[in-house]
Design an enzyme around this catalytic site. Structure first.
Site, PDB file in Angstrom:
ATOM      1  CE1 TYR A 128      -3.545  -2.497   0.071  1.00 24.44           C
ATOM      2  CE2 TYR A 128      -4.462  -1.216   1.874  1.00 24.44           C
ATOM      3  CZ  TYR A 128      -4.600  -2.207   0.938  1.00 24.44           C
ATOM      4  OH  TYR A 128      -5.774  -2.909   0.851  1.00 24.44           O
ATOM      5  CD  GLU A 244      -3.996  -3.540   8.727  1.00 26.04           C
ATOM      6  OE1 GLU A 244      -2.797  -3.578   9.006  1.00 26.04           O
ATOM      7  OE2 GLU A 244      -4.478  -2.723   7.907  1.00 26.04           O
ATOM      8  CG  ASN A 368      -3.166   8.480  16.098  1.00 22.03           C
ATOM      9  OD1 ASN A 368      -3.291   7.299  15.793  1.00 22.03           O
ATOM     10  ND2 ASN A 368      -2.918   8.871  17.337  1.00 22.03           N
TER      11      ASN A 368
END
Length: 388
Positions: A128, A244, A368
């Site tokens: 990714y 995931e 985050n």
């Protein structure tokens, strides 16, 4: 005894009887910052599990799993962690790609790729992130073009966990020239053992190399090795991220609890617990861990009918921040001794390794910042962040 407790007891009995002999020394081996430990032996353990039908327990039976219910899967992962069994080497194939192929793959793809995953005969990694497309996955520049019967893939991936041990990589690549953002992406299954692939391990703060750079130079994969339609890779990739953050996080939290209990024991033994600020932080850590568990159960309960939704970002941001702060707390409990290596040249203690590796928790699998954007836009319905 209900089905869940009977299943839990069966898992517990099997682990107690099988984590013996040649496998006894594997207890507690592997994991973040220790992924280099006993890899060949842990792979042998994984294949031992597969032979007994204990891999892919949540997959439907028709695809080589046990068809375990969500509650039974939770029991399995919790018992596995409670037994201090070794870190799994095939997590990415079993927990990420497998469910993705079951949901989006063709019958031929399932027949080709699911059995070797269930048997731990083929290991996978996730292609990714890129140098300019880390958490901003829609900015990928790796491209793929049709060349006869094949796709030819060119580009660079980075922070690719365990690529140096993997046989295959599922790659998000741009297959429509001129496309931007999440449009024109495709999800390709690419073999790594070929001349067009170079893997360079990245030495991390822990001194180990779980992460890697992967370079593709017209690497080949068959035209049929595309999951979903060409250009539909964003939807498939997002589903993989949802898997995931699925049921295995409950087992992860058992490991977190063991770490917290060890930090508390250390604080009591070295006198750090006498500090009211340390005691307050330990109490907050315990409360935070309980909150993580309840968030995970709520998320999993709501996603029982399919792939977890964007609410999974709530769980990810919470546990990642909590674990990073636990590493900081552990070092403060250690005090000045925490600044000294256990041995030369770079022999780390468990607490130092926890502190250093957990710095990455709030970055990998979506930072985050990105998780907050997802929560704001897709859960709370707030306006999207302005992009150039």
């Amino acid at each position: 005894m209900n089905d869940v407790e009977a299943f839990r007891a069966e898992v517990r009995r099997w682990l107690r009887s099988e984590l013996t002999g040649e496998f006894a020394a594997l207890r507690g081996r592997g994991g973040p910052g220790r992924e280099h430990e006993a890899h060949a032996e842990r792979l042998a353990w994984e294949r031992h599990m597969a032979a007994a039908g204990w891999t892919c327990v949540g997959w439907p039976e028709e695809y080589g799993g046990r068809g375990a219910t969500l509650e039974q899967q939770v029991a399995f992962h919790e018992e596995y962690a409670l037994a201090d069994a070794p870190a799994r080497v095939n997590h990415i194939g079993e927990q990420l790609l497998g469910p993705t192929l079951i949901a989006f793959g063709t019958a031929a793809q399932r027949a080709r790729f699911l059995p070797p995953i269930a048997a731990a005969e083929e290991l996978w990694c996730q292609g990714y992130s890129e140098p300019d497309a880390g958490s901003d996955l829609a900015n990928v520049r790796t491209r793929a073009e049709r060349d006869g019967d094949d796709w030819a893939v060119t580009g660079q991936k980075v922070w690719t966990s365990l690529a140096h041990e993997a046989d295959w990589c599922f790659v998000v690549a741009r297959t429509e020239p001129g496309s931007t953002r999440h449009h024109g992406l495709s999800y390709l299954l690419v073999p790594l053992d070929q001349a067009g692939v170079e893997i360079r391990p990245i030495v991390q703060l822990t001194g180990t190399s779980e992460f890697n750079e992967v370079f593709f130079d017209r690497a080949r994969t068959h035209g049929s090795h595309i999951v979903g339609a060409p250009g539909d890779g964003w939807r498939v990739a997002m589903a993989t991220l949802g898997f995931e953050r699925g049921v295995s996080t409950l087992g992860q939290q058992v490991g977190f609890r063991r770490e917290l209990e060890a930090v508390i024991a250390l604080a009591r033994s070295n006198g750090a617990a006498a500090d009211p600020l340390i005691r307050d932080r330990l109490a907050r850590a315990w409360i935070g861990l309980e909150t993580i568990r309840f968030n995970a159960l709520r998320m999993l309960g709501g996603a029982a009918a399919g792939a977890p939704g964007p609410e999974a970002s709530i769980g990810k941001i919470f546990w990642a921040t909590w674990h990073r702060e636990l590493g900081e707390l552990a070092m403060d409990v250690c005090g000045a001794e925490g600044m000294l290596a256990a041995g030369a040249p770079y022999d780390l203690t468990d607490w130092q390794r926890l502190y250093l590796f957990s710095r990455s928790d709030t970055l990998y699998a979506g930072s985050n910042e990105i998780q907050r954007n997802i929560i704001a836009e897709r859960v709370l319905g707030l306006p999207k962040e302005a992009r150039a």
